[in-house]
Structure formats: structure tokens, C-alpha cells
Design an enzyme around this catalytic site. Structure first.
Site, short mmCIF file in Angstrom:
data_model
loop_
_atom_site.label_atom_id
_atom_site.label_comp_id
_atom_site.label_asym_id
_atom_site.label_seq_id
_atom_site.Cartn_x
_atom_site.Cartn_y
_atom_site.Cartn_z
N ARG A 25 32.72 35.56 26.52
CA ARG A 25 32.81 35.73 27.97
C ARG A 25 32.77 37.22 28.30
NH1 ARG A 25 37.98 36.24 31.68
NH2 ARG A 25 36.91 36.27 33.68
N ARG A 33 45.62 40.73 45.22
CA ARG A 33 44.51 41.51 45.80
C ARG A 33 44.43 41.27 47.31
NH1 ARG A 33 40.94 38.89 41.62
NH2 ARG A 33 41.15 40.15 39.75
N GLY A 35 43.16 34.76 41.10
CA GLY A 35 41.99 35.33 41.78
C GLY A 35 41.24 34.18 42.42
N GLU A 85 35.66 26.58 32.16
CA GLU A 85 34.76 27.73 31.97
C GLU A 85 34.30 27.84 30.51
OE1 GLU A 85 36.13 31.11 34.73
OE2 GLU A 85 37.84 29.78 34.61
N ASN A 96 37.20 34.88 24.52
CA ASN A 96 37.44 35.59 25.77
C ASN A 96 38.39 36.75 25.46
OD1 ASN A 96 38.14 36.47 28.30
ND2 ASN A 96 38.82 34.48 29.06
N HIS A 124 33.69 34.44 38.66
CA HIS A 124 34.01 33.02 38.40
C HIS A 124 32.74 32.16 38.33
CE1 HIS A 124 37.93 33.95 40.81
NE2 HIS A 124 38.18 34.06 39.52
P1 AMP Z 1 44.59 30.46 37.70
O1 AMP Z 1 44.33 31.88 38.05
O2 AMP Z 1 43.45 29.55 37.99
O3 AMP Z 1 45.18 30.25 36.33
O4 AMP Z 1 45.73 29.98 38.73
C1 AMP Z 1 47.03 30.47 38.61
C2 AMP Z 1 47.79 30.20 39.89
O5 AMP Z 1 47.77 28.80 40.21
C3 AMP Z 1 49.27 30.54 39.76
O6 AMP Z 1 49.50 31.87 40.05
C4 AMP Z 1 49.89 29.64 40.79
O7 AMP Z 1 49.95 30.37 41.99
C5 AMP Z 1 48.91 28.52 41.00
N1 AMP Z 1 49.47 27.22 40.60
C6 AMP Z 1 49.49 26.68 39.38
N2 AMP Z 1 50.10 25.46 39.42
C7 AMP Z 1 50.47 25.26 40.70
C8 AMP Z 1 51.16 24.20 41.40
N3 AMP Z 1 51.56 23.11 40.78
N4 AMP Z 1 51.38 24.37 42.73
C9 AMP Z 1 50.96 25.47 43.36
N5 AMP Z 1 50.31 26.49 42.77
C10 AMP Z 1 50.07 26.39 41.46
#
Ligand code: AMP
Length: 400
Positions: free
Chosen positions: A90, A240, A211, A385, A7, A179
């Protein structure tokens, strides 16, 4: 059978080597700050983690460091590069140039060049990553797997925008979504978990992270998704705006003296949870601030939850009913408070959350969180993914 998943970002390269017999990760990591000072190399196996600063002036060097480490006699997990049967890359945006995962061939690389500016930060990086891998492994089959791929089953009335049709014909302006590998993976996992044929299920998959996108999956196929021509559309996200009246954006731009690209930067980077709360784009910080009584953090979380709820309602209508709602990605998997805000007061739809189960999910495993009398199943499913990319690579490269 071992597949390497790559990626590539503009200054990063994430990798995973997956053993496809067991679908387990042999090694994974990240090359960070490629082409910038203090390049950082991270390598993790079940046995050990290595993190060190190594000069990585370009992606070629990054790929050669990854391969050297994977085959290293001390820390490596394979004895030679010939053990890598295929490489899956990816790619963020496909336009209509690729509707399926596709083999890396000279013709397809020409097509990749043509769709570079659909995702100006990501697609050129993918090309660089492919070329770097080809230079080291010229005889290993490689496959391009697109984030948009799962969404090509949408009907025309779902993917078309109500704009001058000639602009669709000329520029392929339409909804592509994103996604896709994640939505596909969790929909399949949900069917497996429920021990139902996916053909018989209406599933709404909520990939909620920095996102976020929501997808309506009928019989295993996407029929609609919330992101659009780019990932800017849909629910509000970390930074966003999500859906907005374009006249409002034009009004702000005029008042604040922004040109079009500055406005897009504002909508992509300075809006969403960060813009509303003024606190953070990270849901953990927002949860914390909201608990301490911060009105704008609480408002941001409510905007997010309400937007997601509306998409669930809309997709329940589009699907003619919903059997299962799935939550995945950073927020979807880890934030029970946000899941609770989203699913509150949806009994009319047969959706009823069990708060105890919601707050006692086992991290990294599938959890069922609906109340006993909920007509709709509600699942939390960790996304993967990379595994989807590896599986697609096996199929397209005829390795299965
Ligand atoms: P991703 O883009 O899927 O990697 O998700 C990242 C986002 O998940 C982070 O910016 C956090 O806002 C949220 N996140 C991760 N762990 C937690 C948690 N334990 N509680 C609330 N939000 C979380």
C-alpha cells in the site's frame, strides 16, 4: 494463489496473507513500535492469536519475523516462503507519477523516491517496507498500490484547483483524493449486492472513519472526491479541519504566533471533532458526551453530518442523480446515530432512511437500510482495502 499485503508506516508494518482462491485471510497482524523500545508483534489466524514483545530495530527485522511466523511449523499457515506468489504494497500518495498500480522495478523505485515528500510520513515508510520485503523475497513479484489510484478518472475541472496554472505544471498541485481502494471496493460490492451492472449506476461512497472522504462514482469510475492534494481537505474529521477558508488559518497563525508547519499541524492534528468538542476525536466518545448533553460534542457531530450531507448533495448534482449511497469504515459501518444525522431531511433527493434497519445492521455484513419508499438505496458495506490491494497485485503481476 497467495498474496501478502503490506502496509508500512514509519514505525509499524501491517500485513495480511490472503488466499486468493477463496479471498479469505490466512493470517494477519501488525508489527508496532518498530525502531522504538517495546516493539510489539501481533499475529492472528482463524485458529489463534499471538501477541508478544520482540525487539524490532528496523523494518527488515519486522519483515523477517512476519515471514518466519507465517512459515513456522507450529503456528504458520504456509510451509515455505515460495508459497507467497506476490506482495502488494500500500502506498498513500502517487502524485501524477503513478496513475495505475505498478510493479516494483528499479525504475519505479526511483520514481517512488521522487514523490517521497508528497506524503512525508507515509511514502518513505512504504519505500522502506518494499526494500525490506525485496531483501527477503528477491524473486517474488511485488506491486505498488496507491490510495490515490482510483481517483485518476476525475475530469480536469474536478481535480484542478483555481490557482496559477504554472504551479500545477511545476509541482503537480491538484486534487488526488485518498481511500481509493476502499471507495473502489465498496462501489463494486454495492453493484454486486444490487445485482446491477456497475456501468449503469451512480453511487456515492462515504468512507467515514478517523479520516473521512466522500466519492462520486459513475459507471464504476470516480468523477469527484472530497479529499484534495492531501487528506486535509473535505469534511471535518477526527482531528483534521477539512475545508476551511485559508485566510482564517492565516489569521489564527498570526494571532497565535504559528509558522506554516505549525499551522498545518494544528489543522491536521488539533482540529476537527477533537478541536470543536474538546472531548475526543473518537465518535464513540462524542456520541456518549452528546447524549449526556455536551453542547460542543453535539456540535462537532452536527458539523460532521452537515458537511457529509452537503457532499452527498453536491455529488448527486455532479452525477445527475444517485442510485445508491454507501457507508463504510469505522464510523460509516458502526455509527447509526451519525448515519441518521447525515441522512435526515433528504427526502427531496429520494433518500429516506429506515431507522429500525439503520440501528439493526449486522456487523461485518452488507446491510440495506433505506425505507421501503426510498428511491435511493442506502447500504452499509464493510470495507476491505487489503483485498483490493491483493486483487490489483494479481492483475499487475500477471498472476490472475
Ligand atoms: P477507521 O479510521 O475507519 O478505523 O475508523 C475509526 C473510527 O471509527 C474511530 O475513531 C471511531 O470514531 C469510529 N468508530 C468505531 N466504532 C464505532 C462505533 N461502534 N460507534 C461509533 N463510532 C465508531
Amino acid at each position: 494463489m497467495k498474496i501478502l499485503v503490506i502496509n508500512s508506516g514509519s514505525s509499524s508494518l501491517k500485513y495480511q496473507l490472503i488466499d486468493m482462491e477463496t479471498e479469505s485471510v490466512l493470517a494477519k497482524g501488525n508489527c508496532e513500535r518498530i525502531g522504538i523500545d517495546n516493539s510489539n508483534f501481533i499475529y492472528k489466524t482463524p485458529a489463534k492469536t499471538i501477541e508478544k514483545l520482540i525487539d524490532m530495530p528496523n523494518h527488515d527485522v519486522a519483515v523477517s519475523i512476519v515471514l518466519k511466523t507465517l512459515t513456522d511449523s507450529e503456528v504458520g499457515v504456509i510451509s515455505s516462503m515460495s508459497e507467497i506468489d506476490g506482495v502488494g504494497h500500500r502506498v498513500v500518495a502517487s502524485g501524477e507519477a503513478f496513475k495505475q498500480p505498478s510493479l516494483v522495478t528499479p525504475e519505479n523505485m526511483v520514481k517512488m523516491e521522487e514523490i517521497k515528500d508528497l506524503a512525508p510520513l507515509h511514502n518513505p515508510a512504504a519505500i522502506v517496507g518494499v526494500k525490506a520485503c525485496l531483501a527477503q523475497m528477491p524473486n517474488t513479484p511485488m506491486v505498488l498500490v496507491f490510495d490515490t489510484g482510483f481517483h485518476f478518472t476525475m475530469p480536469d475541472y474536478a481535480y484542478m484547483y483555481a490557482i496559477d496554472y504554472s504551479h500545477y505544471e511545476k509541482y503537480k498541485i491538484r486534487r488526488y483524493g485518498a481511500h481509493g481502494t476502499s471507495h473502489k471496493f465498496v462501489a463494486q460490492e454495492a453493484a454486486k449486492y444490487l445485482q446491477k451492472d456497475i456501468e449503469s449506476l451512480n453511487i456515492i461512497t462515504c468512507h467515514l472513519g478517523n479520516g473521512s472522504s466522500i466519492t462520486a462514482v459513475k459507471g464504476g469510475k470516480c468523477i469527484d472526491t472530497s479529499m484534495g492534494f492531501t487528506p486535509l481537505a473535505g469534511v471535518a474529521m477526527g482531528t483534521r479541519s477539512g475545508d476551511i477558508d485559508y485566510a482564517a488559518a492565516e489569521y489564527i497563525a498570526r494571532k497565535e504566533g504559528m509558522d506554516v508547519s505549525q499551522m498545518l499541524n494544528y489543522l491536521n492534528k488539533r482540529s476537527g471533532m477533537l478541536g470543536v468538542s474538546g472531548v475526543s476525536s473518537d465518535f464513540r466518545d462524542l456520541d456518549e458526551a452528546a447524549k449526556e448533553g455536551n453542547y460542543r460534542a453535539d456540535l462537532a457531530l452536527n458539523i460532521f453530518a452537515y458537511g457529509t450531507k452537503k457532499y452527498i448533495g453536491a455529488y448527486a448534482a455532479a452525477l445527475n442523480g444517485v442510485d445508491c449511497i454507501v457507508f463504510t469504515a469505522g464510523v460509516g459501518e458502526n455509527d447509526p446515530g451519525t448515519r441518521s444525522r447525515i441522512l435526515a431531511n433528504m427526502e427531496y433527493l429520494g433518500v429516506k432512511l429506515d431507522e429500525y434497519k439503520n440501528t439493526h445492521c449486522v456487523r461485518g455484513a452488507i446491510s440495506e437500510i433505506q425505507a421501503d419508499d426510498s428511491a435511493v438505496k442506502i447500504l452499509v458495506i464493510p470495507t476491505n482495502e487489503e483485498l483490493v490491494i491483493a486483487r490489483e497485485t494479481m492483475v499487475v503481476a500477471n498472476l490472475a
